[in-house]
Design a protein around this motif. Structure first.
Motif, mmCIF file in Angstrom:
data_model
loop_
_atom_site.group_PDB
_atom_site.id
_atom_site.type_symbol
_atom_site.label_atom_id
_atom_site.label_comp_id
_atom_site.label_asym_id
_atom_site.label_seq_id
_atom_site.Cartn_x
_atom_site.Cartn_y
_atom_site.Cartn_z
ATOM 1 N N THR A 19 30.656 64.018 59.589
ATOM 2 C CA THR A 19 32.082 64.180 59.324
ATOM 3 C C THR A 19 32.503 65.652 59.417
ATOM 4 N N PHE A 20 33.776 65.842 59.711
ATOM 5 C CA PHE A 20 34.346 67.172 59.909
ATOM 6 C C PHE A 20 35.690 67.263 59.195
ATOM 7 N N ALA A 21 36.063 68.492 58.830
ATOM 8 C CA ALA A 21 37.353 68.717 58.178
ATOM 9 C C ALA A 21 38.431 69.127 59.173
ATOM 10 N N GLU A 22 38.020 69.652 60.334
ATOM 11 C CA GLU A 22 38.999 70.093 61.336
ATOM 12 C C GLU A 22 38.383 70.044 62.729
ATOM 13 N N GLY A 23 39.272 70.137 63.740
ATOM 14 C CA GLY A 23 38.864 69.890 65.111
ATOM 15 C C GLY A 23 37.977 70.934 65.743
ATOM 16 N N GLY A 24 38.100 72.193 65.307
ATOM 17 C CA GLY A 24 37.295 73.255 65.910
ATOM 18 C C GLY A 24 35.808 73.028 65.738
ATOM 19 N N SER A 25 35.394 72.685 64.524
ATOM 20 C CA SER A 25 33.966 72.453 64.269
ATOM 21 C C SER A 25 33.492 71.179 64.953
ATOM 22 N N PHE A 26 34.371 70.180 65.058
ATOM 23 C CA PHE A 26 34.018 68.954 65.776
ATOM 24 C C PHE A 26 33.721 69.266 67.238
ATOM 25 N N MET A 27 34.609 70.031 67.883
ATOM 26 C CA MET A 27 34.435 70.336 69.295
ATOM 27 C C MET A 27 33.195 71.194 69.531
ATOM 28 N N THR A 28 32.901 72.088 68.605
ATOM 29 C CA THR A 28 31.674 72.880 68.717
ATOM 30 C C THR A 28 30.454 71.967 68.683
ATOM 31 N N ALA A 29 30.475 70.986 67.782
ATOM 32 C CA ALA A 29 29.358 70.047 67.669
ATOM 33 C C ALA A 29 29.212 69.216 68.936
ATOM 34 N N LEU A 30 30.328 68.832 69.560
ATOM 35 C CA LEU A 30 30.262 68.059 70.804
ATOM 36 C C LEU A 30 29.672 68.913 71.922
ATOM 37 N N LYS A 31 30.097 70.167 71.995
ATOM 38 C CA LYS A 31 29.623 71.061 73.061
ATOM 39 C C LYS A 31 28.139 71.396 72.920
ATOM 40 N N THR A 32 27.668 71.482 71.678
ATOM 41 C CA THR A 32 26.259 71.839 71.453
ATOM 42 C C THR A 32 25.341 70.624 71.442
ATOM 43 N N GLY A 33 25.918 69.422 71.515
ATOM 44 C CA GLY A 33 25.104 68.214 71.508
ATOM 45 C C GLY A 33 24.742 67.710 70.129
ATOM 46 N N ASP A 34 25.350 68.292 69.069
ATOM 47 C CA ASP A 34 25.068 67.817 67.718
ATOM 48 C C ASP A 34 25.682 66.446 67.470
ATOM 49 N N ILE A 35 26.728 66.111 68.230
ATOM 50 C CA ILE A 35 27.276 64.761 68.216
ATOM 51 C C ILE A 35 27.403 64.302 69.667
ATOM 52 N N ASP A 36 27.397 63.002 69.867
ATOM 53 C CA ASP A 36 27.486 62.437 71.212
ATOM 54 C C ASP A 36 28.890 61.967 71.563
ATOM 55 N N ALA A 37 29.628 61.539 70.554
ATOM 56 C CA ALA A 37 30.986 61.042 70.744
ATOM 57 C C ALA A 37 31.647 61.015 69.375
ATOM 58 N N GLY A 38 32.949 60.712 69.361
ATOM 59 C CA GLY A 38 33.608 60.612 68.073
ATOM 60 C C GLY A 38 35.106 60.723 68.175
ATOM 61 N N LEU A 39 35.747 60.707 66.999
ATOM 62 C CA LEU A 39 37.200 60.772 66.920
ATOM 63 C C LEU A 39 37.651 62.170 66.540
ATOM 64 N N VAL A 40 38.669 62.646 67.253
ATOM 65 C CA VAL A 40 39.238 63.969 67.006
ATOM 66 C C VAL A 40 40.704 63.902 67.411
ATOM 67 N N GLY A 41 41.506 64.824 66.924
ATOM 68 C CA GLY A 41 42.893 64.883 67.353
ATOM 69 C C GLY A 41 42.973 65.304 68.810
#
Length: 330
Positions: free
Chosen positions: A70-92
């Motif tokens: 889980t994430f509190a905001e989109g910046g950290s989510f996108m960083t995780a997607l770019k680094t491969g820490d997550i594979d997919a997910g929901l974001v604004g």
């Protein structure tokens, strides 16, 4: 005889090396695990429902381990997607578009929700006209996030902008779960809140809704959250991406057919993630301000992106025809 024995020995060693390589890949989890990211707010209920009902496991097969982050905001989510820490997910859509415009490898593969952005003024702050927003301190989850762009677009049309681009409004960012306490202490005047936190703020602080979810820019048409993956995954693993989308579609259909059960899942999941237990009344109010869909309105996304450029969240004028991979939701 010796040559035959030697050949068997070499073959055995070679087979062992291959087996070792296979074990290494499996232990790394790259083939048998996916990580889904989402935020603990009502725009992201499809992920909570899929998690609770095991929809990803059902679509991907018993051999795939599914984890959630889980994430509190989109910046950290996108960083995780770019680094491969997550594979997919929901974001604004805001963070997805901002990152795509700077060359990030991201694709929108489905919609998830609409609505859910509410603007509230703390008790004692009078907002009788748009001019009253001048000089106020407002808070959003992140700079250039979806809710931020919606709010600033609404006011920019009246010539009111944030201090970031020469205006008078001071902008803070923070976790929406903490907005109520920040309003109570007077640290902020205006909260631009995703649901269910807008409903929480109303109940706990007597804050007044000054821009409704259906009044704020793009409030009824913009995807409030989207399902994303990397472009590499879309190209190299289309079957897996399709299964991820199918699981997401199962979750959206479940919400439509079982709203009360979906609300109970939401309350449970948000408590597990944030430690806050939402009252049913709060969730009911928030639910009225949001819709769930896996469709994507490409035209609205482009209009939203153009506004992000006008507000100088994007350096270059955007073109997002390649951002959306709609073939997975047909």
């Amino acid at each position: 005889m010796k040559k035959a024995f030697l050949w068997v020995a070499v073959l055995f060693m070679f087979t062992g090396l291959l087996a070792g390589c296979g074990s290494s890949e499996k232990s790394s989890g790259k083939e048998d695990k996916i990580v889904i990211g989402y935020f603990p707010n009502i725009n992201h209920v499809p992920a909570m429902v899929a998690k609770d009902q095991g929809f990803f496991e059902k679509q991907l097969g018993d051999g795939t381990k599914v984890e959630y982050k889980t994430f509190a905001e989109g910046g950290s989510f996108m960083t995780a997607l770019k680094t491969g820490d997550i594979d997919a997910g929901l974001v604004g859509p805001g963070p997805a578009m901002n990152n795509f415009s700077t060359g990030a490898d991201v694709k929108i593969i489905a919609g998830a929700s609409t609505g859910g952005t509410v603007v509230l003024a703390r008790e004692g702050v009078k907002i009788n006209s748009l001019e009253d927003f001048q000089g106020k301190t407002f808070i959003t989850p992140g700079v250039g996030c979806t809710h931020d762009v919606q709010y600033e677009t609404y006011l920019e049309e009246a010539g009111i902008t944030s201090a970031r681009i020469g205006g008078t409004m001071k902008h803070l960012t923070g976790n929406p779960a903490q907005y109520a306490s920040m309003l109570k202490t007077g640290k902020v005047d205006i909260a631009v809140a995703p649901e269910p936190w807008a409903a929480v703020i109303e109940q706990e602080t007597n804050a007044e809704v000054v821009i409704g979810w259906d009044e704020v820019s793009f409030g009824e048409t913009l995807p409030a959250s989207v399902l994303v993956a990397t472009g590499d995954a879309v190209k190299s693993s289309p079957e897996k991406v399709q299964k991820i989308v199918d699981a997401h579609k199962d979750a959206v259909k479940f919400i439509e057919e079982n709203p009360e059960e979906a609300k109970a899942i939401t309350i449970k999941d948000i408590k597990e993630v944030t430690g806050q237990e939402l009252e049913k009344e709060v969730v009911d109010r928030a639910w009225e301000r949001i819709g769930f869909t896996y469709d994507v309105d490409a035209e609205t996304i482009q209009e939203f992106a153009d506004s992000s450029y006008t507000l100088k969240f994007l350096k270059d004028k955007p073109e997002f025809s390649e951002l959306i991979a709609k073939n997975f939701i047909k």
